[in-house]
Write a protein that holds these residues in place. Sequence first.
Motif, PDB file in Angstrom:
ATOM      1  N   ALA A 382       0.540  -0.977  -0.214  1.00 24.09           N
ATOM      2  CA  ALA A 382      -0.525   0.373  -0.115  1.00 24.09           C
ATOM      3  C   ALA A 382       0.702   1.144  -0.239  1.00 24.09           C
ATOM      4  O   ALA A 382       1.286   2.254  -0.771  1.00 24.09           O
ATOM      5  CB  ALA A 382      -1.248  -0.205   1.261  1.00 24.09           C
ATOM      6  N   HIS A 385       1.831   2.091  -3.728  1.00 25.56           N
ATOM      7  CA  HIS A 385       0.961   1.950  -4.819  1.00 25.56           C
ATOM      8  C   HIS A 385      -0.093   3.631  -4.063  1.00 25.56           C
ATOM      9  O   HIS A 385      -1.060   3.862  -4.341  1.00 25.56           O
ATOM     10  CB  HIS A 385       0.299   1.106  -4.376  1.00 25.56           C
ATOM     11  N   SER A 386       0.022   4.410  -2.965  1.00 26.04           N
ATOM     12  CA  SER A 386      -0.218   5.109  -3.012  1.00 26.04           C
ATOM     13  C   SER A 386       0.202   6.308  -3.220  1.00 26.04           C
ATOM     14  O   SER A 386       1.862   6.861  -2.787  1.00 26.04           O
ATOM     15  CB  SER A 386      -0.683   4.711  -1.511  1.00 26.04           C
ATOM     16  N   THR A 387      -0.691   7.505  -3.674  1.00 29.81           N
ATOM     17  CA  THR A 387      -0.245   8.507  -3.676  1.00 29.81           C
ATOM     18  C   THR A 387      -1.166   9.789  -2.650  1.00 29.81           C
ATOM     19  O   THR A 387       0.068  10.680  -2.332  1.00 29.81           O
ATOM     20  CB  THR A 387      -0.570   9.031  -5.109  1.00 29.81           C
ATOM     21  N   THR A 388      -1.833   9.172  -2.372  1.00 29.93           N
ATOM     22  CA  THR A 388      -2.099  10.418  -0.742  1.00 29.93           C
ATOM     23  C   THR A 388      -2.327   9.545  -0.013  1.00 29.93           C
ATOM     24  O   THR A 388      -2.282   8.088   0.528  1.00 29.93           O
ATOM     25  CB  THR A 388      -4.000  10.863  -1.743  1.00 29.93           C
ATOM     26  N   ARG A 390      -5.092   9.728   2.523  1.00 27.24           N
ATOM     27  CA  ARG A 390      -5.959   8.936   2.129  1.00 27.24           C
ATOM     28  C   ARG A 390      -6.224   7.903   1.553  1.00 27.24           C
ATOM     29  O   ARG A 390      -6.750   6.562   2.166  1.00 27.24           O
ATOM     30  CB  ARG A 390      -7.397  10.446   1.651  1.00 27.24           C
ATOM     31  N   GLY A 391      -4.968   7.931   0.271  1.00 21.34           N
ATOM     32  CA  GLY A 391      -4.990   6.679  -0.137  1.00 21.34           C
ATOM     33  C   GLY A 391      -4.203   5.369   0.388  1.00 21.34           C
ATOM     34  O   GLY A 391      -5.245   4.545   0.294  1.00 21.34           O
ATOM     35  N   PHE A 392      -3.486   5.470   1.168  1.00 24.19           N
ATOM     36  CA  PHE A 392      -3.132   5.017   1.755  1.00 24.19           C
ATOM     37  C   PHE A 392      -3.744   4.382   2.368  1.00 24.19           C
ATOM     38  O   PHE A 392      -4.272   3.235   2.953  1.00 24.19           O
ATOM     39  CB  PHE A 392      -1.519   5.420   2.110  1.00 24.19           C
ATOM     40  N   GLN A 393      -4.503   4.689   3.135  1.00 23.56           N
ATOM     41  CA  GLN A 393      -5.802   5.209   4.518  1.00 23.56           C
ATOM     42  C   GLN A 393      -6.272   4.003   4.382  1.00 23.56           C
ATOM     43  O   GLN A 393      -6.587   2.784   5.146  1.00 23.56           O
ATOM     44  CB  GLN A 393      -6.063   5.790   5.042  1.00 23.56           C
ATOM     45  N   ARG A 395      -6.273   1.737   1.253  1.00 22.80           N
ATOM     46  CA  ARG A 395      -5.727   0.671   1.740  1.00 22.80           C
ATOM     47  C   ARG A 395      -5.007  -0.755   2.335  1.00 22.80           C
ATOM     48  O   ARG A 395      -5.768  -1.728   2.442  1.00 22.80           O
ATOM     49  CB  ARG A 395      -4.340   0.729   0.852  1.00 22.80           C
ATOM     50  N   ALA A 488       1.140   6.327   7.065  1.00 20.97           N
ATOM     51  CA  ALA A 488       2.753   5.794   6.111  1.00 20.97           C
ATOM     52  C   ALA A 488       3.126   5.685   7.800  1.00 20.97           C
ATOM     53  O   ALA A 488       3.904   4.340   7.601  1.00 20.97           O
ATOM     54  CB  ALA A 488       2.237   6.282   5.269  1.00 20.97           C
TER      55      ALA A 488
END
Length: 492
Positions: A382, A385-388, A390-393, A395, A488
């Motif tokens: 995660a 592949h996450s750019t933000t 919120r996206g990591f959270q 995933r 993260a």
Amino acid sequence: MSGPLRLLPGDGDTAHEHAGRRRFPAGWPDNTAAGHAGQAGQAGAAGRAGQTGLRAPDALPTLAPRPLRRRPSWAEDPFDELAERLADVCGAAVHPDEIAAVLESDGLTQEQITGRYGRRDLFEVAEELYERVPRRFPDPEPPPDPWRTSPWRCVLRGAVFGLPGLAYVLGAGLLASGTGAIAGLAASALVAWAWNQGLAHRAYVRLASGGRRAAARSLRVGAPVGALAAMAAGLLLSGPGTMAAFAAGQALYLAAGTVLLVLGRERDLLLALAPTVAGAASLLLWDPGPGAVTALLLVTVAAAVLLAAREIVRSGRAESSAGPGNGPPVVASLPYALFGLAAGALTLMAASADGPAVVVLTLSMGVAEWLLYRYRSLGLAALRHSTTPRGFQLRAGRALLLCLAGYLAVLAAPTLIRGVSPGPLLALGAVLWTALLLQAFGTAWPPATICLAAALGAALGPTAIRPLVCACAAVALVLISYALLGRATAHR
């Protein structure tokens, strides 16, 4: 004698600046020195220009060209050949100046530019290469996953966690009835679980900081002290007799099992359990009798203690280059010990309501451990592949639910086959797994506090509300896990 529950780790850059960051493709002449650059220019300017039909400008000085050996892989147009050789560099470039930096650092001369390639200057070559080659930005190779582990090793550990429960089956005829006797055996188990959970944390920390030698020093003192404390608790409540002797054997086995598991000797522990497993299997055919049962249990305990002592001696002699391995303050292991106490209490209360379900829970600890490793691997994926944030959270939360659902599915399957409601077992399993997950990330006090509150509520309230208490604790732990592990910085 069931084992303790534990987890067991651009713009504005100049051409020269870009040159320091680029590696020139294989096959391009190694002529970074000025003299080599001049020789390459003299060799290629006039001779190659004549072969390809390109005429050198009138200002180009007359040189005596040396024959240049033609490689079979070169294109008919030297510029096409240049684009082919620099395809990786040009495809990854975000600006023509990056290509110019690579060409300049490799020593491409003005004579080569005008004579061989028929272009005005270095930047015209770079711009045309940038236009010809499509953009492609390959991702860097991901680093090796440090959390990848063999599922078979986790299955072995699960067997080591679950097989000691056969001692209760084998020794059922030796266990005395009565509230005091049972209370002594339960108290001995709780003291052993709490002590060994804290001891395991301290030994694992010292193992990471100082190696096997430092861990052995911690286990050499802590394991006997914990065994004596558990034996004293059993003797105090049960009084002298068979039950106190059984509690003493349980305490010795749990101390030895902690040593062998921390030092990675699961196979030794499995070997020590062989007599008890064989004796329990023989019950399917005949009754071995009290004397044989007692002998088998004593052999198992003695083998575990001897193997643990041998491993402590071996590890104490091991070379250590990781430093003194000073452990953390004792208070740092306190929440892990309290979690062991709460987990043991919840497990014993569940066993009083449905003994076979607790057997399933104990055997599932190997799968639980593998899923803890799996979650950490998914967390690293995660991050890549996450750019933000919120996206990591999202995933990380999806990985949390996926691993938890997988573990609960393993727990539910045997109960559904038996026709028993899986609700109580699933609630307890969710509590234990999420608590272990938080501990694996160094968050110890929240799971310890919640598990202690759940154990206290289940002990003081009526039996009917115990599944509800565990379910509330599981929801709280899942929410805390989502909030803490969705950052993260937690996945370091």
